[in-house]
Motif scaffolding. Sequence first.
Motif, short mmCIF file in Angstrom:
data_model
loop_
_atom_site.label_atom_id
_atom_site.label_comp_id
_atom_site.label_asym_id
_atom_site.label_seq_id
_atom_site.Cartn_x
_atom_site.Cartn_y
_atom_site.Cartn_z
N ALA A 1 68.04 44.41 61.16
CA ALA A 1 66.90 45.13 60.60
C ALA A 1 65.58 44.42 60.90
O ALA A 1 64.57 45.08 61.16
CB ALA A 1 67.09 45.30 59.09
N ARG A 2 65.58 43.07 60.86
CA ARG A 2 64.36 42.30 61.09
C ARG A 2 64.15 41.96 62.57
O ARG A 2 63.11 41.41 62.93
CB ARG A 2 64.43 40.99 60.30
N SER A 3 65.15 42.26 63.41
CA SER A 3 65.08 41.91 64.84
C SER A 3 64.88 40.41 65.03
O SER A 3 64.10 39.98 65.89
CB SER A 3 63.97 42.70 65.55
N ARG A 4 65.57 39.63 64.21
CA ARG A 4 65.50 38.17 64.30
C ARG A 4 66.91 37.61 64.49
O ARG A 4 67.76 37.78 63.63
CB ARG A 4 64.89 37.58 63.04
N PRO A 5 67.18 36.98 65.60
CA PRO A 5 68.53 36.45 65.85
C PRO A 5 68.82 35.22 65.00
O PRO A 5 67.93 34.46 64.64
CB PRO A 5 68.51 36.11 67.34
N ILE A 6 70.09 35.06 64.68
CA ILE A 6 70.58 33.87 63.98
C ILE A 6 71.09 32.89 65.02
O ILE A 6 71.79 33.30 65.97
CB ILE A 6 71.69 34.26 62.99
#
Length: 467
Positions: free
Chosen positions: A391-396
């Motif tokens: 949803a945030r377009s932030r990879p872990i």
Amino acid sequence: MAKTSMQYVCSECGWNGPKWYGRCPECGQWGTVEEFRESRPAAGTRTAAPGRTSRTTALHVGDGTATPITEVGTESIHRLPTGFGEFDRVLGGGIVPGSVTLVAGEPGIGKSTLLLQTAGAVAKRHPDRTVLYLSGEESQAQVRMRATRIDAVTPNLLLASTTDLATVLGLIERERPALAIVDSAQTIVSQEVDGISGGSTQVREVASALIDTAKSLDVPVLLVGHVTKDGSIAGPRTLEHLVDVVCQFEGDAQTALRMLRAVKNRFGPTDEVGCFDMSGEGVAEVADPSGLFLSDAETPVEGTCVTFTLDGHRSLPIEVQALVTNSVLPTPRRAVNGVDTNRIAMLVAVLYRHGRINLLGNDLYVSTIAGGVAKEPACDLAIVAALASAARSRPIPRTTCAIGEISLTGQVRPAPRLEQRLREAARLGFTTAVVPRLRRGNRIPGLQLVEVDTLRDALEALGLTGR
């Protein structure tokens, strides 16, 4: 004088009863209940099948005296290795002499291939003894073709194709093999009792006869069993009670991964799992399945998070992948694979209420890779992290994993045997683990633990808060 009684048996699941039904009360199938007459011997008598000892006689073998348990020796019992370390692990160290092991699974999953390879491995390991493979479903030529493909051809592996119980018992008694394999219990028919092939009466009689022979001759028997549409073993439940070991051979037909689980084991644990890989050359054991459920991507990808599940004594990494898109449907779509649909609905609601991330109006796609299963509560934190990441377009980061259960109040609860999961994570090269707050100060060398109390804390630790 034998007495004849009327019974009705379902040809699909083995249910039997005194009344006919158009729809089976057990499995719900229509038109499968058939009538048959069962001949029962008069009270006090039992007729033994040719080439075998009756159960009454077998139960009274000995000198008629009881022995103190402290004087009963087990030094002469040596388990027979199957040739597969994973198979031996599930059985508790190998096959016990005189035991009967039932191996069940869906059609085409690889039961016959696994047992034929086991027969070939045992025959090669013991060239001075014979191994007997009895098939009621294939001809000798068909079994030979499969044995050639999987490299299980050896002179002391004997093949027989028959569906007659007396012939099966006669071959076992005459050959006294190191191992006997019967494929399958539902195809063997006894001429001593009435009933359809695979029916309740026939399966019970076949199992009882094979158990008597195995115990009296001290010959281990591997018995193949069919399953019904719902995955349970076909035939009467007494079949599972009679045998010593019940193993389930599981897997997805779309993937090569196969799992062997012990449902019942009188000689070992029932929480061990064996991993195998199915290929054109047969079944190969997978001693370290940790890398099967992880993708090969080296760079972080949004919408993915790794967690660790427990399968028996093993801790396996599972990569959860999520995709979040804008919905154009009145009811947003929820498509999942390898995770629980109801659990996803609950976690989306908790994520909205306590994580301030609204996905209620989006289409959600959540899946694991390579047929992995992430249905235990300890996978909640990884599922929520994957959804938030998408949803945030932030990879872990690829070296970060998340383990923990999420309650409806947004609390992150501990997972059972967390230390075992963390040690496996450290062994595979993970450097950071987001986990519930530990009650004990256990630390894993090389692994940084980020302890959180709530879902909001976990999202902040993973950098998934804000816009």
